[in-house]
Design a protein around this motif. Structure first.
Motif, PDB file in Angstrom:
ATOM      1  N   VAL A 177       0.638  -1.183  -0.052  1.00  0.00           N
ATOM      2  CA  VAL A 177       0.116  -0.142   0.040  1.00  0.00           C
ATOM      3  C   VAL A 177       0.860   1.308  -0.052  1.00  0.00           C
ATOM      4  CG1 VAL A 177      -1.881  -1.206   1.207  1.00  0.00           C
ATOM      5  CG2 VAL A 177      -0.243   0.352   2.597  1.00  0.00           C
ATOM      6  N   GLY A 178       0.391   2.256  -0.326  1.00  0.00           N
ATOM      7  CA  GLY A 178       1.070   3.567  -0.758  1.00  0.00           C
ATOM      8  C   GLY A 178       0.313   4.669  -1.087  1.00  0.00           C
ATOM      9  N   PRO A 179       1.057   5.928  -1.062  1.00  0.00           N
ATOM     10  CA  PRO A 179       0.006   6.983  -1.445  1.00  0.00           C
ATOM     11  C   PRO A 179      -0.245   7.229  -2.882  1.00  0.00           C
ATOM     12  CG  PRO A 179       2.352   7.446  -1.256  1.00  0.00           C
ATOM     13  CD  PRO A 179       2.306   6.263  -1.050  1.00  0.00           C
ATOM     14  N   VAL A 180      -1.429   8.266  -3.091  1.00  0.00           N
ATOM     15  CA  VAL A 180      -2.006   8.408  -4.290  1.00  0.00           C
ATOM     16  C   VAL A 180      -2.112  10.010  -4.000  1.00  0.00           C
ATOM     17  CG1 VAL A 180      -2.797   6.553  -4.946  1.00  0.00           C
ATOM     18  CG2 VAL A 180      -4.483   7.961  -3.764  1.00  0.00           C
ATOM     19  N   LYS A 181      -1.922  10.749  -5.293  1.00  0.00           N
ATOM     20  CA  LYS A 181      -2.069  12.196  -5.371  1.00  0.00           C
ATOM     21  C   LYS A 181      -2.859  12.560  -6.396  1.00  0.00           C
ATOM     22  CE  LYS A 181       2.387  12.985  -7.410  1.00  0.00           C
ATOM     23  NZ  LYS A 181       2.470  11.462  -8.026  1.00  0.00           N
ATOM     24  N   SER A 182      -3.185  13.811  -6.314  1.00  0.00           N
ATOM     25  CA  SER A 182      -3.780  14.509  -7.486  1.00  0.00           C
ATOM     26  C   SER A 182      -3.272  14.325  -9.017  1.00  0.00           C
ATOM     27  CB  SER A 182      -3.874  15.914  -7.406  1.00  0.00           C
ATOM     28  OG  SER A 182      -4.682  16.398  -8.586  1.00  0.00           O
ATOM     29  N   GLY A 183      -4.040  13.865  -9.754  1.00  0.00           N
ATOM     30  CA  GLY A 183      -3.492  13.378 -11.211  1.00  0.00           C
ATOM     31  C   GLY A 183      -3.240  11.991 -11.538  1.00  0.00           C
ATOM     32  N   ASP A 184      -3.099  11.301 -10.376  1.00  0.00           N
ATOM     33  CA  ASP A 184      -2.660  10.017 -10.532  1.00  0.00           C
ATOM     34  C   ASP A 184      -3.886   9.149 -11.071  1.00  0.00           C
ATOM     35  OD1 ASP A 184      -0.143   9.948  -9.340  1.00  0.00           O
ATOM     36  OD2 ASP A 184      -0.854   9.276  -7.364  1.00  0.00           O
ATOM     37  N   ARG A 185      -3.272   7.836 -11.871  1.00  0.00           N
ATOM     38  CA  ARG A 185      -4.231   6.970 -12.421  1.00  0.00           C
ATOM     39  C   ARG A 185      -3.943   5.545 -11.749  1.00  0.00           C
ATOM     40  NH1 ARG A 185      -2.794   3.647 -16.642  1.00  0.00           N
ATOM     41  NH2 ARG A 185      -1.292   4.971 -17.138  1.00  0.00           N
ATOM     42  N   VAL A 186      -5.069   5.085 -11.111  1.00  0.00           N
ATOM     43  CA  VAL A 186      -4.841   3.732 -10.238  1.00  0.00           C
ATOM     44  C   VAL A 186      -5.388   2.608 -10.939  1.00  0.00           C
ATOM     45  CG1 VAL A 186      -5.139   2.814  -7.913  1.00  0.00           C
ATOM     46  CG2 VAL A 186      -4.700   5.402  -8.441  1.00  0.00           C
ATOM     47  N   THR A 187      -4.785   1.528 -11.236  1.00  0.00           N
ATOM     48  CA  THR A 187      -5.396   0.567 -11.710  1.00  0.00           C
ATOM     49  C   THR A 187      -5.293  -0.748 -10.928  1.00  0.00           C
ATOM     50  OG1 THR A 187      -4.973   1.394 -13.948  1.00  0.00           O
ATOM     51  CG2 THR A 187      -5.471  -0.919 -13.958  1.00  0.00           C
ATOM     52  N   VAL A 188      -6.427  -1.473 -11.121  1.00  0.00           N
ATOM     53  CA  VAL A 188      -6.305  -2.978 -10.064  1.00  0.00           C
ATOM     54  C   VAL A 188      -6.975  -4.046 -11.145  1.00  0.00           C
ATOM     55  CG1 VAL A 188      -6.973  -4.276  -8.029  1.00  0.00           C
ATOM     56  CG2 VAL A 188      -6.778  -1.754  -7.995  1.00  0.00           C
ATOM     57  N   GLU A 189      -6.288  -5.054 -11.172  1.00  0.00           N
ATOM     58  CA  GLU A 189      -6.438  -6.340 -11.833  1.00  0.00           C
ATOM     59  C   GLU A 189      -6.647  -7.516 -10.817  1.00  0.00           C
ATOM     60  OE1 GLU A 189      -5.042  -5.887 -16.343  1.00  0.00           O
ATOM     61  OE2 GLU A 189      -3.498  -5.658 -14.786  1.00  0.00           O
ATOM     62  N   ILE A 190      -7.572  -8.147 -10.930  1.00  0.00           N
ATOM     63  CA  ILE A 190      -7.869  -9.527  -9.948  1.00  0.00           C
ATOM     64  C   ILE A 190      -8.163 -10.630 -11.095  1.00  0.00           C
ATOM     65  CG2 ILE A 190      -8.969 -10.781  -8.466  1.00  0.00           C
ATOM     66  CD1 ILE A 190      -9.292  -8.172  -6.634  1.00  0.00           C
ATOM     67  N   GLU A 191      -7.245 -11.668 -11.299  1.00  0.00           N
ATOM     68  CA  GLU A 191      -7.302 -12.360 -12.270  1.00  0.00           C
ATOM     69  C   GLU A 191      -8.639 -13.248 -12.133  1.00  0.00           C
ATOM     70  OE1 GLU A 191      -4.558 -15.722 -12.352  1.00  0.00           O
ATOM     71  OE2 GLU A 191      -4.391 -15.893 -10.314  1.00  0.00           O
ATOM     72  N   GLN A 192      -9.368 -13.539 -13.334  1.00  0.00           N
ATOM     73  CA  GLN A 192     -10.818 -14.018 -13.314  1.00  0.00           C
ATOM     74  C   GLN A 192     -12.064 -13.304 -12.966  1.00  0.00           C
ATOM     75  OE1 GLN A 192     -11.324 -18.313 -12.069  1.00  0.00           O
ATOM     76  NE2 GLN A 192      -8.914 -18.523 -11.803  1.00  0.00           N
ATOM     77  N   VAL A 193     -11.717 -12.107 -11.985  1.00  0.00           N
ATOM     78  CA  VAL A 193     -12.736 -11.176 -11.684  1.00  0.00           C
ATOM     79  C   VAL A 193     -12.850 -10.262 -12.242  1.00  0.00           C
ATOM     80  CG1 VAL A 193     -13.287 -10.002  -9.538  1.00  0.00           C
ATOM     81  CG2 VAL A 193     -12.192 -12.390  -9.321  1.00  0.00           C
ATOM     82  N   GLY A 194     -11.733  -9.276 -12.691  1.00  0.00           N
ATOM     83  CA  GLY A 194     -11.983  -7.905 -13.576  1.00  0.00           C
ATOM     84  C   GLY A 194     -10.971  -6.939 -13.237  1.00  0.00           C
ATOM     85  N   ARG A 195     -11.154  -5.796 -13.907  1.00  0.00           N
ATOM     86  CA  ARG A 195     -10.403  -4.683 -13.602  1.00  0.00           C
ATOM     87  C   ARG A 195     -10.961  -3.487 -13.397  1.00  0.00           C
ATOM     88  NH1 ARG A 195      -8.080  -0.908 -17.377  1.00  0.00           N
ATOM     89  NH2 ARG A 195      -5.942  -0.659 -17.434  1.00  0.00           N
ATOM     90  N   LEU A 196     -10.260  -2.513 -12.433  1.00  0.00           N
ATOM     91  CA  LEU A 196     -10.701  -1.614 -12.108  1.00  0.00           C
ATOM     92  C   LEU A 196      -9.875  -0.118 -12.455  1.00  0.00           C
ATOM     93  CD1 LEU A 196     -13.110   0.336 -10.469  1.00  0.00           C
ATOM     94  CD2 LEU A 196     -11.892  -0.622  -8.372  1.00  0.00           C
ATOM     95  N   GLU A 197     -10.415   0.890 -13.047  1.00  0.00           N
ATOM     96  CA  GLU A 197      -9.462   1.962 -13.254  1.00  0.00           C
ATOM     97  C   GLU A 197      -9.894   3.295 -12.947  1.00  0.00           C
ATOM     98  OE1 GLU A 197      -7.119   4.291 -16.905  1.00  0.00           O
ATOM     99  OE2 GLU A 197      -7.266   2.088 -16.752  1.00  0.00           O
ATOM    100  N   VAL A 198      -9.544   4.142 -12.097  1.00  0.00           N
ATOM    101  CA  VAL A 198     -10.011   5.367 -11.592  1.00  0.00           C
ATOM    102  C   VAL A 198      -9.022   6.259 -11.512  1.00  0.00           C
ATOM    103  CG1 VAL A 198     -11.891   4.512 -10.183  1.00  0.00           C
ATOM    104  CG2 VAL A 198      -9.468   4.649  -9.213  1.00  0.00           C
ATOM    105  N   SER A 199      -9.101   7.466 -11.397  1.00  0.00           N
ATOM    106  CA  SER A 199      -7.946   8.793 -11.643  1.00  0.00           C
ATOM    107  C   SER A 199      -8.199   9.670  -9.970  1.00  0.00           C
ATOM    108  CB  SER A 199      -8.127   9.571 -12.618  1.00  0.00           C
ATOM    109  OG  SER A 199      -9.347  10.080 -12.846  1.00  0.00           O
ATOM    110  N   VAL A 200      -7.233  10.197  -9.790  1.00  0.00           N
ATOM    111  CA  VAL A 200      -7.575  11.199  -8.504  1.00  0.00           C
ATOM    112  C   VAL A 200      -7.685  12.554  -9.034  1.00  0.00           C
ATOM    113  CG1 VAL A 200      -6.309  11.830  -6.482  1.00  0.00           C
ATOM    114  CG2 VAL A 200      -5.756   9.451  -7.382  1.00  0.00           C
ATOM    115  N   ALA A 201      -8.701  13.379  -8.550  1.00  0.00           N
ATOM    116  CA  ALA A 201      -8.994  14.478  -8.951  1.00  0.00           C
ATOM    117  C   ALA A 201      -8.096  15.578  -8.471  1.00  0.00           C
ATOM    118  CB  ALA A 201     -10.568  14.998  -8.738  1.00  0.00           C
TER     119      ALA A 201
END
Length: 218
Positions: A194-218
């Motif tokens: 785990v670690g920090p996120v800041k404004s402008g970052d793009r965060v992507t998570v993938e879990i095999e067989q389950v799916g993908r999630l992508e969000v950004s930080v305003a």
């Protein structure tokens, strides 16, 4: 966001309780210098904390250190109370990808004073969430690779086989406290990294067989 989608079901599911499990991966416990718990560490998030794929995280002005935590999420499919572990998987309707966002500085300050830390976990946008897939499409939810990237940099790379408490035990323990209902969600904890996120970052998570999630930080 008050509803979620389960692939193959034309009807959206109304979100109920969001119940989260803390300290479920030993390496994550160690990286934060926490003690290994004897009992499940449980907290909740409000439904208003959820955002969907492609939406934006908004870090509150009262925090300066917001951390990402990638998690496998369980969707409850039927009402149950005090279900034994041997029968618990029968109440699982599906699985999804979540990010449990934590205002680490706020949480640490509140914990040091012995105060509740809901505002560090439950603020608006604190729970980015993917769509869900039916439970029968996952071979074994305890053998899934979880990866989180920030701006294409790999931050978390773990596997659900590292969970201290597996899903049947988690459901048994939680359902002994809360009656579980269709649409309730259980976040099962996060691996190390785990670690920090800041404004402008793009965060992507993938879990095999389950799916993908992508969000950004305003």
């Amino acid at each position: 966001m008050s509803t979620i989608n389960l692939q193959g079901d034309p009807n959206p599911w109304r979100i109920g309780k969001i119940i989260c499990l803390g300290r479920n991966y030993v390496d994550h416990i160690r990286e934060l210098n926490n003690a290994i718990p004897d009992r499940a560490v449980i907290f909740t998030k409000p439904a208003t904390s959820i955002i969907g794929n492609g939406e934006q995280i908004r870090i509150p002005g009262y925090a300066k250190d917001c951390h990402h935590e990638a998690e496998l999420t369980v969707l409850i499919g039927r009402r149950t109370r005090a279900v034994p572990a041997a029968e618990a998987m029968a109440v699982v309707a599906g699985y999804g990808v979540a990010i449990d966002l934590t205002l680490r500085d706020v949480q640490s300050e509140l914990k040091s004073k012995g105060l509740p830390w809901d505002i560090a976990k439950g603020f608006d946008t604190a729970c980015p969430l993917s769509d869900f897939i039916p439970a029968d499409r996952v071979d074994d939810p305890h053998k899934l690779r979880i990866r989180l990237r920030v701006n294409d940099e790999l931050r978390q790379d773990g596997n659900t086989e590292q969970m201290m408490r597996r899903i049947p035990q988690i459901i048994e323990e939680i359902s002994a406290i809360f009656t579980l209902e269709p649409g309730d969600l259980i976040l099962t904890g996060t691996p190390a990294g785990v670690g920090p996120v800041k404004s402008g970052d793009r965060v992507t998570v993938e879990i095999e067989q389950v799916g993908r999630l992508e969000v950004s930080v305003a």
